[in-house]
Design an enzyme around this catalytic site. Structure first.
Site, PDB file in Angstrom:
ATOM      1  CG  HIS A  14      -1.884  -1.073   1.340  1.00  0.00           C
ATOM      2  ND1 HIS A  14      -1.759  -2.097   2.250  1.00  0.00           N
ATOM      3  CD2 HIS A  14      -3.018  -1.314   0.651  1.00  0.00           C
ATOM      4  CE1 HIS A  14      -2.795  -2.918   2.119  1.00  0.00           C
ATOM      5  NE2 HIS A  14      -3.566  -2.479   1.155  1.00  0.00           N
ATOM      6  N   GLY A  45      -2.992  -1.593  -6.943  1.00  0.00           N
ATOM      7  CA  GLY A  45      -1.919  -2.572  -7.077  1.00  0.00           C
ATOM      8  C   GLY A  45      -2.223  -3.584  -8.176  1.00  0.00           C
TER       9      GLY A  45
END
Ligand code: PAF
EC number: 6.3.2.1
Length: 285
Positions: free
Chosen positions: A37, A150
């Site tokens: 993250h 992602g």
């Protein structure tokens, strides 16, 4: 770094930044942040003057029997990490802000077709509709110029790109390479469910993905045989394999021959923990 929970407080900050002509990047997350993250936040900082991170464990993307109730919630540690990483604002909405009519809500966003039907879509009905719905709401609330996701969730990324294009949302979607442990295991909040023997086994997924990618690069084109061999190796190692698929990188359909960009994608359970991973393969011949 500011922390806000209401739509009004969020809009106030956003309006101020917009009036100052600043670009805004959004990193949507479900919290329990790890280095994966934080790499998204780093990328966001390179793309805009202001970085907003949302933390919301979205009930509508979890199916019955999945881990919504036990999904790790660590807002204090998350906010400390984000402040250190240079985020400008963290948006932590309660369910009532995201779903004013109560979850699952009165409106759903559905990306239909092969993109959502295969891979994880086959075993998690409603999951991608939950993701598309909550991301649309976050986009409407934050109105970012750019949003960062992602590549570990490769199918999610492809679906959100399609959603943005089809709904003419003026938002650039940026994918960031999967971050991995030293042994290759893709970073995921769910890795903490693994006990030591399961954790030792988990990097096998990446090893088998890499091996399959090498075979593709070396010229092997019998996709079903490659999928079957990888699946068998995972099963023999102790995984309950959900799928191993070789698909086209742009639309996630089965390759027909001559494709230059492929993705090998896996979903497999170790114990009761479901892990996903993928590898992009660029074929240069
Ligand atoms: O990838 C995630 O963490 C979630 O699916 C997202 C995009 C934050 C939506 O809840």
């Amino acid at each position: 770094m500011e922390r806000v929970e209401t739509a009004e407080a969020l809009r106030q900050r956003i309006t101020r930044w917009r009036q100052a002509g600043q670009r805004i990047a959004l990193v949507p997350t479900m919290g329990n942040l790890h280095a994966g993250h934080l790499a998204l936040v780093d990328r966001a900082r390179g793309l805009a003057q202001r970085v907003v991170v949302s933390i919301f464990v979205n009930p509508t993307q979890f199916g019955p029997g999945e881990d919504f109730e036990v999904y790790p919630r660590t807002p204090e540690a998350d906010c400390a990490a984000l402040a250190e990483r240079g985020a400008d604002l963290v948006f932590l909405p309660p369910v009532a802000v995201m779903y004013p009519a109560g979850a699952p809500g009165a409106v759903r966003v559905e990306v239909s077709g092969p993109l959502t039907e295969g891979l994880c879509g086959a075993s998690r009905p409603g999951h991608f509709s939950g993701v598309a719905t909550v991301v649309t709401k976050l986009f409407n609330l934050v109105q970012p110029d750019v949003a960062i996701f992602g590549q570990k969730d490769y199918q999610q990324l492809a679906i959100l790109r399609t959603m943005v294009r089809e709904l003419a949302m003026p938002i650039r979607i940026v994918g960031v390479e999967t971050q991995r442990e030293a042994d290759g295991l893709a970073l995921s909040s769910r890795n903490q469910y693994l006990d030591p023997p399961q954790r030792a086994l988990a990097p096998t997924i990446h090893a088998i993905l890499s091996d399959t990618a090498e075979k593709l690069i070396a010229g092997e084109r019998d996709y079903p045989a490659l999928e079957a061999r990888a699946g068998m190796r995972l099963t023999d190692a102790g995984f309950a394999v959900e799928y191993v698929r070789i698909v086209r990188a742009d639309d996630l359909k089965a390759p027909e021959g001559g494709e230059k960009r492929l993705v090998v994608a896996v979903a497999a359970k170790v114990g009761s923990t479901r892990l996903i991973d993928n590898i992009e393969v660029n074929i240069s011949e």
